[in-house]
Design a protein around this motif. Sequence first.
Motif, mmCIF file in Angstrom:
data_model
loop_
_atom_site.group_PDB
_atom_site.id
_atom_site.type_symbol
_atom_site.label_atom_id
_atom_site.label_comp_id
_atom_site.label_asym_id
_atom_site.label_seq_id
_atom_site.Cartn_x
_atom_site.Cartn_y
_atom_site.Cartn_z
ATOM 1 N N PHE A 1 0.833 -1.197 0.000
ATOM 2 C CA PHE A 1 0.000 0.000 0.000
ATOM 3 C C PHE A 1 0.871 1.252 0.000
ATOM 4 O O PHE A 1 0.486 2.290 -0.524
ATOM 5 C CB PHE A 1 -0.907 -0.023 1.242
ATOM 6 N N SER B 1 -3.046 5.403 -3.050
ATOM 7 C CA SER B 1 -3.249 3.964 -2.840
ATOM 8 C C SER B 1 -4.691 3.655 -2.461
ATOM 9 O O SER B 1 -5.301 2.727 -2.997
ATOM 10 C CB SER B 1 -2.310 3.445 -1.743
ATOM 11 N N ALA B 2 -5.240 4.450 -1.548
ATOM 12 C CA ALA B 2 -6.627 4.242 -1.128
ATOM 13 C C ALA B 2 -7.584 4.467 -2.295
ATOM 14 O O ALA B 2 -8.538 3.704 -2.493
ATOM 15 C CB ALA B 2 -6.975 5.174 0.027
ATOM 16 N N TYR C 1 -7.484 1.596 -4.664
ATOM 17 C CA TYR C 1 -8.155 0.440 -4.055
ATOM 18 C C TYR C 1 -9.675 0.575 -4.179
ATOM 19 O O TYR C 1 -10.371 -0.359 -4.564
ATOM 20 C CB TYR C 1 -7.743 0.312 -2.595
#
Length: 199
Positions: free
Chosen positions: A49, A95-96, A99
Motif C-alpha cells: 500500500f 493507494s486508497a 483500491y
Amino acid sequence: MNKVIPNTHGLIIVNLVVVLLCLFIELDLNTHAYAWDVTAFNEGRWWVFVTGSFTHFNAIHAALNLMGLVVITALFKPKALELAMAIVLATFGVSAGMYVLGASSYIGLSGVLHALFCFYALRGVINGAIENKILLLGLLLKVGNETLFGVTDRAIWLIGGEVNTQAHLVALYLVVVGVIAKMTCFTFEIPTKAKEQYS
C-alpha cells in the motif's frame, strides 16, 4: 543549543530519503514484491500500500519520477516538513483511491507527483499567484489528454510498462477534495463570545 535545519537542507534530505527508498527497492532482485497489487494487499502484504509508489518498472522510470520530484521541489519551494507530510498523505491517498476504484495493480511515483504538483499549484492560485494558473491549466490539459487519448507508445517503451493514468486522475481528485474540505470545514472562526464562554 538547538540548531534549526535550514529549509533548503531539509528539502534536500526529504528528496534524498525518497531517492534512497526508490533505490533500495530498485536494487532488490525481488522488486515485484513491493509493487502495489490488490491481491497481495488482500493476502496480508500490507506494505505494498506504501511501497507501490516507490517501485518502478526500470531505472529510467525511477529516474524520470525522481527528476519530477526535484523539479516540483525547486519550482514551488515548499517547507521541508510540509513536503514530507504531503508525500506521505499523497502516497496513502493515491493507494486508497486506487483500491476504492478497484484497480488491480499500480507501480510508480507519478500519482504522488501529480498530487504534489496539483496541490502546490492550486494553493498558489488560491493565494493569488497568477503564474500558477498556467501551471495548473497545463497539468489539467496533460491529464485530460492522456485520459482521453492515452499515452504514447514511446513513453510506454521508455519506462518499460503501462502508464497508469487512473492514478493521475485519483491524485487530482484527492487534492481538489482535500482543498475543498479544508476551505469549507476547517477554516471557520469561533465567534468571540463563544471563545469567551468556553475558555
